[in-house]
Design a protein around this motif. Structure first.
Motif, PDB file in Angstrom:
ATOM      1  N   THR A 135       0.811  -1.336  -0.034  1.00 38.52           N
ATOM      2  CA  THR A 135      -0.018  -0.125  -0.038  1.00 38.52           C
ATOM      3  C   THR A 135       1.062   1.322  -0.010  1.00 38.52           C
ATOM      4  N   GLY A 136       1.937   1.367   0.899  1.00 45.65           N
ATOM      5  CA  GLY A 136       2.928   2.322   0.976  1.00 45.65           C
ATOM      6  C   GLY A 136       3.518   2.591  -0.320  1.00 45.65           C
ATOM      7  N   LEU A 137       4.063   1.510  -0.916  1.00 45.29           N
ATOM      8  CA  LEU A 137       4.811   1.742  -2.127  1.00 45.29           C
ATOM      9  C   LEU A 137       3.906   2.196  -3.202  1.00 45.29           C
ATOM     10  N   PHE A 140       3.025   5.838  -3.137  1.00 45.21           N
ATOM     11  CA  PHE A 140       4.420   6.415  -3.211  1.00 45.21           C
ATOM     12  C   PHE A 140       4.506   6.774  -4.792  1.00 45.21           C
ATOM     13  N   ILE A 141       4.332   5.554  -5.545  1.00 44.58           N
ATOM     14  CA  ILE A 141       4.482   5.410  -7.062  1.00 44.58           C
ATOM     15  C   ILE A 141       3.340   6.611  -7.701  1.00 44.58           C
ATOM     16  N   LEU A 142       2.309   6.385  -7.074  1.00 49.54           N
ATOM     17  CA  LEU A 142       1.217   7.501  -7.485  1.00 49.54           C
ATOM     18  C   LEU A 142       1.396   8.624  -7.361  1.00 49.54           C
ATOM     19  N   ARG A 143       1.953   9.067  -6.220  1.00 48.14           N
ATOM     20  CA  ARG A 143       2.380  10.469  -5.869  1.00 48.14           C
ATOM     21  C   ARG A 143       3.199  10.811  -6.776  1.00 48.14           C
ATOM     22  N   ASP A 144       4.337  10.238  -7.299  1.00 43.72           N
ATOM     23  CA  ASP A 144       5.518  10.227  -8.106  1.00 43.72           C
ATOM     24  C   ASP A 144       4.874  10.650  -9.310  1.00 43.72           C
ATOM     25  N   LEU A 145       3.868  10.058  -9.997  1.00 44.08           N
ATOM     26  CA  LEU A 145       3.483  10.059 -11.186  1.00 44.08           C
ATOM     27  C   LEU A 145       2.593  11.187 -11.169  1.00 44.08           C
ATOM     28  N   PHE A 209      12.819  -3.765  -3.442  1.00 47.14           N
ATOM     29  CA  PHE A 209      11.970  -2.837  -3.940  1.00 47.14           C
ATOM     30  C   PHE A 209      12.062  -1.670  -2.680  1.00 47.14           C
ATOM     31  N   ILE A 210      12.584  -1.921  -1.536  1.00 43.13           N
ATOM     32  CA  ILE A 210      12.811  -1.100  -0.561  1.00 43.13           C
ATOM     33  C   ILE A 210      14.364  -0.588  -0.604  1.00 43.13           C
ATOM     34  N   GLY A 211      14.993  -1.506  -0.680  1.00 39.59           N
ATOM     35  CA  GLY A 211      16.522  -1.498  -0.868  1.00 39.59           C
ATOM     36  C   GLY A 211      16.964  -0.179  -1.606  1.00 39.59           C
ATOM     37  N   VAL A 212      16.811  -0.468  -2.960  1.00 38.15           N
ATOM     38  CA  VAL A 212      17.045   0.582  -4.103  1.00 38.15           C
ATOM     39  C   VAL A 212      16.704   1.994  -3.476  1.00 38.15           C
ATOM     40  N   PRO A 213      15.425   2.466  -3.331  1.00 38.79           N
ATOM     41  CA  PRO A 213      14.865   3.701  -3.109  1.00 38.79           C
ATOM     42  C   PRO A 213      15.593   3.982  -1.955  1.00 38.79           C
ATOM     43  N   ALA A 214      15.777   3.294  -0.784  1.00 45.68           N
ATOM     44  CA  ALA A 214      16.532   3.660   0.386  1.00 45.68           C
ATOM     45  C   ALA A 214      17.978   4.364   0.037  1.00 45.68           C
ATOM     46  N   MET A 215      18.538   3.464  -0.842  1.00 45.04           N
ATOM     47  CA  MET A 215      19.865   3.977  -0.962  1.00 45.04           C
ATOM     48  C   MET A 215      19.755   5.004  -1.869  1.00 45.04           C
ATOM     49  N   ILE A 216      18.781   5.428  -2.557  1.00 41.54           N
ATOM     50  CA  ILE A 216      18.933   6.738  -3.331  1.00 41.54           C
ATOM     51  C   ILE A 216      18.441   7.762  -2.722  1.00 41.54           C
ATOM     52  N   TYR A 217      17.304   7.733  -1.849  1.00 44.56           N
ATOM     53  CA  TYR A 217      16.657   8.617  -1.255  1.00 44.56           C
ATOM     54  C   TYR A 217      17.156   9.360   0.181  1.00 44.56           C
ATOM     55  N   LEU A 218      17.826   8.045   0.869  1.00 47.48           N
ATOM     56  CA  LEU A 218      18.222   8.416   2.174  1.00 47.48           C
ATOM     57  C   LEU A 218      19.781   8.166   2.147  1.00 47.48           C
ATOM     58  N   LEU A 219      20.528   7.603   1.451  1.00 43.59           N
ATOM     59  CA  LEU A 219      21.928   7.553   1.315  1.00 43.59           C
ATOM     60  C   LEU A 219      22.227   8.558   0.441  1.00 43.59           C
ATOM     61  N   GLY A 220      21.786   8.740  -0.596  1.00 44.82           N
ATOM     62  CA  GLY A 220      22.018   9.747  -1.764  1.00 44.82           C
ATOM     63  C   GLY A 220      23.000   8.961  -2.720  1.00 44.82           C
ATOM     64  N   ILE A 221      22.937   7.597  -2.967  1.00 43.81           N
ATOM     65  CA  ILE A 221      23.735   6.881  -4.033  1.00 43.81           C
ATOM     66  C   ILE A 221      22.987   7.052  -5.306  1.00 43.81           C
ATOM     67  N   GLY A 291      -0.666  -2.182  -6.401  1.00 44.61           N
ATOM     68  CA  GLY A 291      -1.911  -1.822  -5.639  1.00 44.61           C
ATOM     69  C   GLY A 291      -2.768  -2.979  -5.425  1.00 44.61           C
ATOM     70  N   MET A 292      -3.111  -3.652  -6.594  1.00 38.93           N
ATOM     71  CA  MET A 292      -3.965  -4.756  -6.747  1.00 38.93           C
ATOM     72  C   MET A 292      -3.467  -5.986  -5.640  1.00 38.93           C
TER      73      MET A 292
END
Lengths: 369, 76
Positions: A135-137, A140-145, A209-221, A291-292
């Motif tokens: 649900t969270g993911l 997040f994607i819909l907000r990004d869209l 699906f959590i690891g990659v966004p976390a590395m990008i958004y939290l760690l700045g990789i 979502g489904m």
């Protein structure tokens, strides 16, 4: 082909009986999951684990078979991806210990829940984790869209960069410089990301699906380094997790091989489709499927609670929840797969104006896939 | 779309037959194999993962070769 019983702390678990119909269904699930994985980069487990559970496979067996399936795929894929040069080995090595710790924790929890609450308790735990995460993911994607469509993407990117910058300013020793990722950050932040990724991989069969966004958004990789390093880590989480489950006899090799029949074919088709469509369409398919899948698991939760005598549902209500869970899961995955196949067919056979326009401007080369 | 050369027919056939043989052998002997794989020891667990890697390699290459002939191979 009858399933073998597995004894764990007094709980007997029966692998499902494979009939030609079940075999076809599992291979079909593999195809759907593989197509989505190839198209989205990861995420086949969003569909494959719940779909196997819908067929009657115990959740813990579905997760462990899925993890073993992912491990084999990662081993084969790593041969090609190792030449990409996008792996920060130092970062990967620092994260591995915590990743494996996360996997170990997840396997321990799964076994504990299975031993104390049985198959239904284990299914309930996996479903609740799926509902919360997916649900969270999806949101997040819909907000990004929505941001992309309103032209506010730059603002979003700046916001996420600010977050990564703030994280790098928190000086908790030891501070480590990662050369390929080009960041200097406290070791504890990648460690926490690795722990969460490992726990998810061991719990639902996928952690990237959590690891990659976390590395990008939290760690700045950078995105490419995050994706490459995650692939490197996926081999270890997949190998360690499936080994741990195999030691307890939860991995059903029949399911793994039947999943491969469809998934490896779907993987190529999905990966090809990414060259033919715009990023927003990829995100749209992702949001629909995720979502489904979340809605499907939400429908499954009341039935498990009823089976555990936590709530009381009438037979009709339980049946309705069961049917709704199946319809939303297979409906969402089918819509996603049909959209992907449609994109491929439209591009390959020149159907529609947009496909011709994409080809004329060389979209395939410029899309970066 | 794909600029890679098509895989040879022999290579495709070898991978396809090997993958088919692996599937047939495993599913025909699944009872005996499962008795070994599910015995909850280190060697059976490693053997199980080894089997999975070998089959995914053979079948993955077979699929890649076939799709390569059809012109829809990917780098995955």
């Amino acid at each position: 082909m009858a399933g073998a019983p597995v004894d764990l702390a007094g709980q007997m678990m029966q692998f499902i009986t494979i009939t030609p119909k079940t075999a076809l269904a599992v291979a079909g699930i593999g195809f759907l999951g593989g197509t989505l994985s190839g198209f989205l980069g990861s995420g086949g487990a969003f569909v494959m684990t719940p779909a196997m559970m819908a067929l009657g496979v115990p959740g813990i067996s579905a997760v462990s078979s899925n993890l073993a399936h992912k491990f084999g795929k990662a081993m084969v894929g790593a041969r090609k991806h190792s030449k990409m040069g996008n792996v920060d080995a130092k970062l990967g090595i620092c994260m591995i210990i915590f990743l494996l710790l996360g996997v170990r924790l997840a396997v321990f929890l799964q076994k504990y829940i299975f031993a104390s609450m049985g198959k239904t308790g284990s299914n309930l735990y996996i479903s609740i984790v799926f509902v919360i995460l997916l649900t969270g993911l999806s949101l997040f994607i819909l907000r990004d869209l929505a941001r992309s469509r309103s032209g506010g993407n730059n603002k979003g990117s700046t916001g996420t960069l600010k977050l990564a910058k703030k994280m790098s300013q928190i000086k908790i020793p030891p501070m480590v410089h990662f050369k390929v990722a080009n960041i200097k950050i406290s070791l504890w932040f990648p460690a926490l990301v690795a722990l969460a990724t490992g726990w998810l991989a061991g719990t639902v069969g996928v952690g990237g699906f959590i690891g990659v966004p976390a590395m990008i958004y939290l760690l700045g990789i950078p995105t490419t380094v995050a994706a490459g390093t995650e692939l490197f880590l996926a081999i270890f989480s997949g190998a360690f997790g499936s080994f741990q489950y195999a030691l307890s006899g939860f991995v059903d090799i029949r399911l793994v091989l039947l999943l491969y029949l469809g998934s490896l074919l779907g993987l190529h088709i999905g990966a090809n489709a990414t060259r033919m469509v715009h990023e927003t369409k990829i995100k749209l398919v992702m949001a629909i499927v995720i979502g489904m899948s979340a809605v499907s698991r939400a429908f499954a939760v009341p039935k498990y609670l009823n089976d555990l005598n936590y709530v009381s549902l009438s037979q009709t209500a339980a049946k309705v929840c069961d049917i709704a869970a199946d319809i939303t899961l297979f409906g969402g995955a089918s819509v996603g797969a049909i959209l992907i196949l449609w994109y491929v067919a439209r591009y390959r056979f020149g159907l529609g104006k947009q496909a011709q326009e994409l080809e004329s401007v060389g979209f395939a080369e410029s899309s970066g896939h | 779309m794909s600029k890679k050369s098509k895989p040879s027919f022999v290579r495709t056939l070898v991978f396809l037959l090997s993958a088919a043989a692996a599937y047939v052998l495993i599913f025909l002997n699944i009872e005996k194999l499962n008795a070994f794989y599910l015995s909850k020891h280190i060697i059976p667990a490693i053997s199980l993962l080894g089997t999975i890697v070998v089959v995914s390699y053979l079948y993955g290459n077979a699929v890649s070769c076939i799709l390569g002939h059809l012109g829809i191979d990917s780098d995955h």
